[in-house]
Enzyme design. Structure first.
Site, PDB file in Angstrom:
ATOM      1  N   ASP A   1      -9.927  -2.918  -5.894  1.00  8.25           N
ATOM      2  CA  ASP A   1      -9.098  -1.967  -5.159  1.00  8.25           C
ATOM      3  C   ASP A   1      -8.969  -0.720  -6.030  1.00  8.25           C
ATOM      4  O   ASP A   1      -8.608  -0.818  -7.207  1.00  8.25           O
ATOM      5  CB  ASP A   1      -7.710  -2.604  -4.931  1.00  8.25           C
ATOM      6  CG  ASP A   1      -6.776  -1.709  -4.123  1.00  8.25           C
ATOM      7  OD1 ASP A   1      -7.115  -0.538  -3.883  1.00  8.25           O
ATOM      8  OD2 ASP A   1      -5.692  -2.208  -3.743  1.00  8.25           O
TER       9      ASP A   1
ATOM     10  N   HIS B   1      -8.562  -4.315  -1.199  1.00  4.00           N
ATOM     11  CA  HIS B   1      -7.345  -3.768  -0.602  1.00  4.00           C
ATOM     12  C   HIS B   1      -7.190  -4.254   0.840  1.00  4.00           C
ATOM     13  O   HIS B   1      -8.049  -3.982   1.674  1.00  4.00           O
ATOM     14  CB  HIS B   1      -7.396  -2.244  -0.636  1.00  4.00           C
ATOM     15  CG  HIS B   1      -6.103  -1.582  -0.292  1.00  4.00           C
ATOM     16  ND1 HIS B   1      -5.102  -1.396  -1.220  1.00  4.00           N
ATOM     17  CD2 HIS B   1      -5.625  -1.081   0.871  1.00  4.00           C
ATOM     18  CE1 HIS B   1      -4.067  -0.795  -0.637  1.00  4.00           C
ATOM     19  NE2 HIS B   1      -4.365  -0.601   0.629  1.00  4.00           N
TER      20      HIS B   1
ATOM     21  N   SER C   1       0.839  -1.196   0.000  1.00  2.00           N
ATOM     22  CA  SER C   1       0.000   0.000   0.000  1.00  2.00           C
ATOM     23  C   SER C   1       0.886   1.262   0.000  1.00  2.00           C
ATOM     24  O   SER C   1       1.720   1.401  -0.898  1.00  2.00           O
ATOM     25  CB  SER C   1      -0.953  -0.072   1.192  1.00  2.00           C
ATOM     26  OG  SER C   1      -1.933   0.919   1.091  1.00  2.00           O
TER      27      SER C   1
END
Lengths: 338, 374
Positions: free
Chosen positions: A273, A303, A175
């Site tokens: 995502d 995600h 991320s």
């Protein structure tokens, strides 16, 4: 502890109805209900929820892993790195993984990847160095990236003391950590820094412009939304306006002119995502620039859905992580085109 | 931003944890999770190994990390049996306050599960070979049971079969079958496929829903949907039974389909139960019907544009009983109804004021339809 948490469950089933429109993997879709809910609108609360859950799930490092906390003094600030070193006598110099946690540039900590660090160290017999980089909004770009660079340099320079093979270091980021990892690789390339053997990226946050199809479409996906992305970039860029021409490539690596010369890269993307398409764009451009690349889009995922570690698709994701790191760091030589 | 797994043991309030447990298992059921997924989910949420013994003798065990375990643990301390399946949690030491709730939801949801991965989009056509298998009276019961589970259906649950046809061209039948699946999927479990020129759909009530009203619900959904006005689609609804009795249900659905008359506009729905003893008319050889001159006239009329309308008028008059109501149902003035009926009386040499001739007319329509739908 917090009265707002008690109201979370009915809300969870409401959100689940909202998520039904996404054809998520059955297990992953149901499991979304079990995830902590904290919005980036309230950064202190977001951090608190992450911290509390990380601590609740925490276990001490296993006996075969030596967990050390090291303060790296630099001018004006200190970076904290947690090292996880296998204790079994074996090789004098092991490969290393520089682990950069996620949390939208504003949250997360080494605590949140403690379990993952222990697992990687034992499964691969490598040294894991997890970086406690500084967070926005208190410390906007380039503070976090500077910290990661200091940690990578330290890992390379002190390789002998740490029992690390400096020619076999992977940078692993998830991320926001994935965005930092690419930025770190770009900066290292440009400034002639330490060599990176492998760039391991999971759902990297790369592009402040928020114009991709997935970013526009996934406004209420579990795990991360386009609104989260917007808030995240606003905090991380500080005085720089997101979307403006002033955003440097080291802040938003999607803006890099070329990826040529970057280390071999593994890229894991989640289907539902908002960050999916900037990941696919990174993949396309890396291939165009002749970067060695492996890319995997996991179906039905969102995600951070790998937090549902027991799910079949999460198990595949975890098994692949080990397999790829092993292949690149532990086994065989890297075959580079000449 | 919600990327970290909550653990029940660390939630602040037991109420919140309980609501999450319920919502979680509901979501597994709603998303048609497989038995494997449900066991893994139970183990993860209980933070202890969990297992499931299905009625066909299969045992599934997983630990809380999602790893498959083999064999049956000797010390399953908490277990529950629902509808022929046994679910358990292997709790070492003191039970958790939420164990009973987790086990209860786990067991209930597990009864709805299939062993294999279910069809992801129930509104898409299934594999025809699986459908053929469950509809075949020649296949052994065990085989059909496995095939049913593979399709995500419960062998013991009530089922209704629907046969779908679209004129003579088989390939076009995909569209009304998909539309039917789409119509029914929100209210019940459905699977469908095209078997040669005929579409086959099997519907089961969702867990906990009434089975008595299943056929009526199916019929209402067809009649109230776009399908009702889609030209020339024909539907035969079979006699309800369990999914393992699907071969019988399918026979009656196909027979009912033969009674569904091709219409110039709009669809035609026939329910096997409504036919009563008339269903046996289907056993008469079509050639025998065609030897009757009145039946031949009706067949001929069906092929003409104006004649097809005359047949609609006759059918409406026979089922509704008056010129006025027949006219209303067809948006036609009652005098037009009268003139069309008069023309038919002449062609068929019948007098529609005589009950015996009305019966003749009705029987001839069935006969002509059966002769057309072989």
């Amino acid at each position: 502890m917090d009265s707002r948490d008690s109201a979370a469950a009915p809300d969870a089933s409401h959100r689940h109805r909202l998520w039904r429109k996404y054809p998520l993997d059955e297990e992953i879709g149901a499991g979304a209900i079990l995830l902590a809910d904290a919005t980036l609108d309230d950064v202190p609360r977001f951090r608190e929820v992450w911290r509390r859950i990380s601590l609740a799930g925490a276990r001490p490092a296993p006996a075969n892993v030596d967990h050390q906390i090291v303060e790296l003094g630099t001018e004006g600030s200190a970076v904290t790195v947690h090292t996880y070193t296998p204790v079994a006598a074996g090789r004098s110099a092991r490969p290393a993984v520089l682990l950069l946690h996620g949390g939208a540039f504003v949250g997360g900590s080494v605590e949140s990847v403690h379990g993952q660090a222990c697992d990687l160290a034992t499964a691969l017999d490598v040294v894991v160095a997890a970086v406690e980089y500084r967070l926005a909004p208190e410390h906007p770009y380039p503070a976090g990236l500077d910290d990661c660079a200091v940690a990578l340099e330290w890992l390379t320079e002190r390789a002998d003391d740490l029992g690390v093979d400096p020619s076999s270091i992977a940078v692993h980021g998830t991320s926001a950590g994935g965005g930092l990892a690419v930025a770190l690789a770009l900066r290292t390339r440009d400034e002639g820094g330490p060599s990176i053997r492998l760039l391991f990226l999971v759902s990297p946050e790369l592009d402040d412009r928020l114009e991709t199809e997935s970013m526009r479409k996934y406004r209420d996906t579990p795990g991360f939304t386009s609104r989260d992305a917007q808030i995240s970039w606003k905090h991380y860029l500080g005085d720089i306006t997101p979307g403006s021409p002033d955003v440097p490539p080291y802040a938003a690596p999607a803006r890099a002119e070329t990826y040529a010369g970057l280390p071999p890269t593994y890229l894991a993307l989640m289907e539902f995502d908002p960050l999916r398409d900037e990941g696919l764009e990174l993949a396309r451009r890396m291939l165009a620039d002749d970067v060695r690349l492996e890319v995997h889009l996991f179906p039905g995922t969102f995600h951070g859905s790998s937090a549902l570690h027991y799910a079949e698709v999460s198990q595949r994701e975890a098994a692949e992580e080990i397999a790829v790191l092993r292949r690149r760091l532990v086994g065989g030589q890297d075959v580079q085109p000449t | 931003m919600k990327a970290l797994l909550l653990k029940l043991s660390t939630m602040d309030s037991e109420t919140e944890a309980a609501l999450r447990v319920i919502a979680y298992f509901d979501a597994l059921a709603m998303r048609s999770a497989t038995a494997e997924m449900i066991v893994r989910g139970a183990a993860a949420i209980a933070e202890a190994p969990a297992g499931l013994a299905l009625s066909d003798g299969t045992t599934l065990r997983f630990d809380s990390s999602g790893a498959r375990l083999s064999g049956r643990s000797p010390d399953a301390v908490l277990e529950e049996t629902v509808g022929g399946i046994r679910a358990w949690i292997e709790r070492a030491g003191d039970p958790n306050p939420l164990d009973a709730l987790v086990l209860e939801r786990f067991a209930i949801v597990a009864t709805t599960a299939s062993r294999e991965r279910p069809v992801r989009q129930p509104t898409e056509l299934s594999d025809p070979t699986s459908l053929e298998l469950i509809l075949s009276g020649r296949e052994p019961l065990a085989e059909r049971s496995v095939a049913l589970r593979r399709l995500g259906l419960s062998p013991d649950a009530a089922s209704v079969l629907i046969a779908v046809a679209l004129d003579d061209d088989g390939a076009g039948v995909d569209a009304p079958v998909e539309e039917l699946l789409h119509q029914l999927a929100s209210t019940m479990k459905v699977r469908g496929a095209r078997l040669g020129p005929v579409g086959a759909v099997i519907a089961q009530p969702n867990p906990g829903r009434e089975t008595e009203t299943l056929v009526r619900t199916v019929r209402d959904l067809i009649a109230g949907s776009r399908l009702a006005s889609s030209a020339r689609a024909r539907f035969g609804i079979g006699v309800p039974g369990t999914a393992l009795e699907a071969p019988t249900g399918w026979d009656s659905a196909r027979t009912a389909l033969r009674f569904a008359r091709r219409r110039a506009s709009g669809s035609s729905i026939v329910d096997a139960d409504d036919l009563g003893p008339m269903i046996h008319l289907a056993q008469v050889e079509p050639e025998r019907w065609m030897s009757d001159p009145r039946v031949r006239v009706l067949r001929e009329l069906a092929g003409q544009e104006s004649g097809a309308v005359d047949l609609e008028v006759l059918e409406a008059y026979l089922s509704l009983g008056t010129l006025r109501t027949a006219g209303q149902s067809l948006h036609m003035h009652h005098s037009s109804v009268a003139s069309r009926l008069a023309r038919l009386e002449e062609r068929l040499d019948l007098d529609f004021t005589l009950p015996s001739d009305l019966f003749q007319a009705r029987l001839c329509i069935y006969a002509a339809t059966l002769a057309a739908n072989r």
